[in-house]
Design a protein around this motif. Structure first.
Motif, PDB file in Angstrom:
ATOM      1  N   SER A 237       9.387 -14.119 -16.251  1.00  0.00           N
ATOM      2  CA  SER A 237       9.180 -15.558 -16.160  1.00  0.00           C
ATOM      3  C   SER A 237      10.288 -16.268 -16.923  1.00  0.00           C
ATOM      4  O   SER A 237      10.229 -16.421 -18.146  1.00  0.00           O
ATOM      5  CB  SER A 237       7.806 -15.937 -16.732  1.00  0.00           C
ATOM      6  OG  SER A 237       7.630 -17.333 -16.674  1.00  0.00           O
ATOM      7  N   TYR A 238      11.336 -16.692 -16.193  1.00  0.00           N
ATOM      8  CA  TYR A 238      12.466 -17.338 -16.821  1.00  0.00           C
ATOM      9  C   TYR A 238      12.510 -18.839 -16.547  1.00  0.00           C
ATOM     10  O   TYR A 238      13.408 -19.520 -17.010  1.00  0.00           O
ATOM     11  CB  TYR A 238      13.779 -16.721 -16.329  1.00  0.00           C
ATOM     12  CG  TYR A 238      14.014 -15.318 -16.837  1.00  0.00           C
ATOM     13  CD1 TYR A 238      13.604 -14.948 -18.105  1.00  0.00           C
ATOM     14  CD2 TYR A 238      14.669 -14.388 -16.054  1.00  0.00           C
ATOM     15  CE1 TYR A 238      13.831 -13.664 -18.586  1.00  0.00           C
ATOM     16  CE2 TYR A 238      14.903 -13.109 -16.527  1.00  0.00           C
ATOM     17  CZ  TYR A 238      14.486 -12.751 -17.787  1.00  0.00           C
ATOM     18  OH  TYR A 238      14.709 -11.489 -18.258  1.00  0.00           O
ATOM     19  N   ASP A 239      11.567 -19.362 -15.774  1.00  0.00           N
ATOM     20  CA  ASP A 239      11.564 -20.780 -15.461  1.00  0.00           C
ATOM     21  C   ASP A 239      10.970 -21.579 -16.609  1.00  0.00           C
ATOM     22  O   ASP A 239      10.116 -21.099 -17.356  1.00  0.00           O
ATOM     23  CB  ASP A 239      10.761 -21.042 -14.181  1.00  0.00           C
ATOM     24  CG  ASP A 239      11.385 -20.373 -12.964  1.00  0.00           C
ATOM     25  OD1 ASP A 239      12.617 -20.196 -12.970  1.00  0.00           O
ATOM     26  OD2 ASP A 239      10.650 -20.017 -12.033  1.00  0.00           O
ATOM     27  N   LYS A 240      11.461 -22.822 -16.748  1.00  0.00           N
ATOM     28  CA  LYS A 240      10.995 -23.704 -17.798  1.00  0.00           C
ATOM     29  C   LYS A 240      10.478 -25.006 -17.177  1.00  0.00           C
ATOM     30  O   LYS A 240      11.039 -25.508 -16.198  1.00  0.00           O
ATOM     31  CB  LYS A 240      12.125 -24.016 -18.790  1.00  0.00           C
ATOM     32  CG  LYS A 240      12.637 -22.796 -19.548  1.00  0.00           C
ATOM     33  CD  LYS A 240      11.596 -22.249 -20.511  1.00  0.00           C
ATOM     34  CE  LYS A 240      12.148 -21.068 -21.297  1.00  0.00           C
ATOM     35  NZ  LYS A 240      11.151 -20.531 -22.248  1.00  0.00           N
ATOM     36  N   SER A 286      15.525 -23.445 -14.155  1.00  0.00           N
ATOM     37  CA  SER A 286      15.701 -22.084 -14.660  1.00  0.00           C
ATOM     38  C   SER A 286      16.032 -22.143 -16.142  1.00  0.00           C
ATOM     39  O   SER A 286      16.460 -23.176 -16.671  1.00  0.00           O
ATOM     40  CB  SER A 286      16.819 -21.369 -13.895  1.00  0.00           C
ATOM     41  OG  SER A 286      18.067 -21.975 -14.164  1.00  0.00           O
ATOM     42  N   ARG A 287      15.858 -21.014 -16.818  1.00  0.00           N
ATOM     43  CA  ARG A 287      16.099 -20.977 -18.259  1.00  0.00           C
ATOM     44  C   ARG A 287      17.530 -21.364 -18.608  1.00  0.00           C
ATOM     45  O   ARG A 287      17.780 -22.069 -19.594  1.00  0.00           O
ATOM     46  CB  ARG A 287      15.777 -19.581 -18.801  1.00  0.00           C
ATOM     47  CG  ARG A 287      15.894 -19.474 -20.307  1.00  0.00           C
ATOM     48  CD  ARG A 287      15.475 -18.108 -20.806  1.00  0.00           C
ATOM     49  NE  ARG A 287      16.329 -17.047 -20.283  1.00  0.00           N
ATOM     50  CZ  ARG A 287      16.209 -15.778 -20.615  1.00  0.00           C
ATOM     51  NH1 ARG A 287      15.252 -15.400 -21.443  1.00  0.00           N
ATOM     52  NH2 ARG A 287      17.019 -14.858 -20.100  1.00  0.00           N
ATOM     53  N   LYS A 288      18.480 -20.945 -17.803  1.00  0.00           N
ATOM     54  CA  LYS A 288      19.887 -21.233 -18.116  1.00  0.00           C
ATOM     55  C   LYS A 288      20.242 -22.701 -17.936  1.00  0.00           C
ATOM     56  O   LYS A 288      21.292 -23.158 -18.411  1.00  0.00           O
ATOM     57  CB  LYS A 288      20.804 -20.354 -17.253  1.00  0.00           C
ATOM     58  CG  LYS A 288      20.714 -20.642 -15.769  1.00  0.00           C
ATOM     59  CD  LYS A 288      21.610 -19.699 -14.978  1.00  0.00           C
ATOM     60  CE  LYS A 288      21.528 -19.981 -13.483  1.00  0.00           C
ATOM     61  NZ  LYS A 288      22.376 -19.052 -12.707  1.00  0.00           N
ATOM     62  N   VAL A 290      18.202 -25.212 -18.968  1.00  0.00           N
ATOM     63  CA  VAL A 290      17.471 -26.026 -19.937  1.00  0.00           C
ATOM     64  C   VAL A 290      18.420 -26.779 -20.871  1.00  0.00           C
ATOM     65  O   VAL A 290      18.281 -27.990 -21.080  1.00  0.00           O
ATOM     66  CB  VAL A 290      16.493 -25.160 -20.761  1.00  0.00           C
ATOM     67  CG1 VAL A 290      15.912 -25.976 -21.913  1.00  0.00           C
ATOM     68  CG2 VAL A 290      15.383 -24.652 -19.874  1.00  0.00           C
ATOM     69  N   HIS A 291      19.404 -26.080 -21.432  1.00  0.00           N
ATOM     70  CA  HIS A 291      20.309 -26.731 -22.378  1.00  0.00           C
ATOM     71  C   HIS A 291      21.125 -27.825 -21.690  1.00  0.00           C
ATOM     72  O   HIS A 291      21.381 -28.886 -22.284  1.00  0.00           O
ATOM     73  CB  HIS A 291      21.235 -25.700 -23.017  1.00  0.00           C
ATOM     74  CG  HIS A 291      20.538 -24.758 -23.951  1.00  0.00           C
ATOM     75  ND1 HIS A 291      19.818 -25.199 -25.037  1.00  0.00           N
ATOM     76  CD2 HIS A 291      20.440 -23.403 -23.958  1.00  0.00           C
ATOM     77  CE1 HIS A 291      19.299 -24.170 -25.676  1.00  0.00           C
ATOM     78  NE2 HIS A 291      19.657 -23.065 -25.040  1.00  0.00           N
ATOM     79  N   VAL A 308       9.297 -29.033 -23.566  1.00  0.00           N
ATOM     80  CA  VAL A 308       9.747 -27.880 -22.781  1.00  0.00           C
ATOM     81  C   VAL A 308       8.757 -26.744 -22.991  1.00  0.00           C
ATOM     82  O   VAL A 308       8.438 -26.386 -24.135  1.00  0.00           O
ATOM     83  CB  VAL A 308      11.156 -27.422 -23.212  1.00  0.00           C
ATOM     84  CG1 VAL A 308      11.613 -26.232 -22.357  1.00  0.00           C
ATOM     85  CG2 VAL A 308      12.147 -28.563 -23.104  1.00  0.00           C
ATOM     86  N   THR A 309       8.267 -26.165 -21.917  1.00  0.00           N
ATOM     87  CA  THR A 309       7.335 -25.056 -22.009  1.00  0.00           C
ATOM     88  C   THR A 309       7.635 -24.044 -20.911  1.00  0.00           C
ATOM     89  O   THR A 309       8.415 -24.319 -19.986  1.00  0.00           O
ATOM     90  CB  THR A 309       5.877 -25.553 -21.895  1.00  0.00           C
ATOM     91  OG1 THR A 309       4.978 -24.463 -22.104  1.00  0.00           O
ATOM     92  CG2 THR A 309       5.604 -26.148 -20.521  1.00  0.00           C
ATOM     93  N   ASP A 310       7.049 -22.858 -21.016  1.00  0.00           N
ATOM     94  CA  ASP A 310       7.268 -21.819 -20.008  1.00  0.00           C
ATOM     95  C   ASP A 310       6.494 -22.128 -18.741  1.00  0.00           C
ATOM     96  O   ASP A 310       5.350 -22.587 -18.791  1.00  0.00           O
ATOM     97  CB  ASP A 310       6.824 -20.447 -20.538  1.00  0.00           C
ATOM     98  CG  ASP A 310       7.740 -19.918 -21.635  1.00  0.00           C
ATOM     99  OD1 ASP A 310       8.950 -20.174 -21.551  1.00  0.00           O
ATOM    100  OD2 ASP A 310       7.237 -19.259 -22.554  1.00  0.00           O
TER     101      ASP A 310
END
Length: 331
Positions: A237-240, A286-288, A290-291, A308-310
């Motif tokens: 689970s890499y989505d945010k 996606s996690r990448k 987020v920033h 921000v949460t999973d």
């Protein structure tokens, strides 16, 4: 549909069919290697028909673990054929017949003689070059990875290696129990039989030193392999998920649609303290990404409120497709 389109689709379908069978064979081979190299020599009993085979091999050492696999897999294969249909049954038959045979052949290749095959002494495995008797925790983790990866590859092709795989699928189909949890529960009885036979020496008259420790390592192997299977089936689970409250929606909208090439949803909300109504942006990335989103929000509106949460599972355009009704899911 014209003949040109049909001619393009036909080899694609043929490739998918061959790819599925190749993945099944590779998965079975990886799983079998995990048993032969890292489980059988150390008397771990990680459930399943092969775990039960290890228990029975201690009582009847002249019969290989893979051979016991054949004895238990045949009736379970018949159940799979009846419950899950002809195509699934055919894949199960091939996987369940190939795996124990591969294990028997590999066992003969990695041990020097018939006596060593009966004893399964790790000191004789590959001439002693793979003796991990002093690193049992590392051994059980390596076994869990190989077995989990192999098992996951096979189940992703809507097949099974037999044994408690079928039990896990039946529990998911009829009782709504997670596939990995079903395997974990079904394997418990096999582990207990290993504790009785190998740990306490019932039926062999020769209790293993610290036999309860072998049971502990077996449980670690079961749990770790079930986590690997879960990863293989559902992925990480890499989505945010972001909830954004800002006064600069127009700029954020352009950024999300044009730069991220995504969409989002406005949720009508009201502040508890001020009572002011405003739109909150509901966004999954996606996690990448987020920033990138955080930096852009700070640039557009430094006073924005962001949570921000999973996102455990995200289905839809740009993410995973919704699972089929009968698709195996670990969670």
């Amino acid at each position: 549909m014209d003949t040109k389109t049909l001619s393009m689709l036909e080899p694609m379908g043929s490739w998918a069919w061959w790819r599925s069978w190749v993945l099944i064979i590779v998965g079975c081979s990886i799983m079998g290697a995990g048993f032969v190299l890292f489980i059988n020599p150390y008397n771990f009993v990680p459930g399943g028909v092969y775990g039960l085979g290890i228990v029975l091999h201690n009582i009847f050492p002249s019969i290989q673990v893979g051979t016991f696999g054949y004895m238990f897999d045949v009736p379970l294969m018949l159940v799979a054929l009846l419950v899950f249909g002809g195509q699934f049954g055919a894949r199960t038959v091939v996987a369940a017949l190939y795996t124990p045979g591969f294990m028997n052949v590999l066992t003969r290749l990695v041990y020097p003689d018939a006596a060593a095959v009966e004893s399964l002494d790790p000191a004789l495995l590959l001439g002693g070059r793979l003796d991990l008797s002093n690193d049992l925790l590392l051994t059980c983790l390596m076994a869990a990875v190989l077995v989990g990866v192999g098992q996951g590859m096979v189940v992703r092709q809507q097949a099974t290696t037999g044994g408690t795989d079928i039990v896990g699928m039946l529990l998911q189909k009829y009782f709504g129990i997670k596939f990995s949890t079903g395997i974990f529960l079904a394997d418990g009885a096999v582990v207990l039989s290993g504790l009785v036979v190998i740990g306490f020496g019932l039926g062999t008259g020769d209790a293993a030193p610290a036999g309860w420790m072998l049971t502990l390592y077996s449980l670690i192997t079961i749990y770790a392999s079930s986590r690997v299977v879960a990863y293989m089936l559902d992925g990480a689970s890499y989505d945010k998920l972001l909830f954004i409250i800002s006064d600069n929606h127009d700029e954020l909208k352009r950024f999300i649609i044009e730069d991220l090439d995504r969409s989002a949803t406005y949720i009508r909300s009201r502040g508890m303290y001020t009572g002011t109504s405003r739109d909150m942006i509901f966004l999954v990335v996606s996690r990448k990404e987020v920033h990138q989103v955080q930096h852009k929000i700070k640039e557009i509106d430094p006073r924005a409120f962001v949570v921000v949460t999973d996102a455990y599972d995200t289905f839809g355009e740009g993410f995973k497709p919704l699972p089929d009704k009968d698709a195996m899911q670990a969670e």
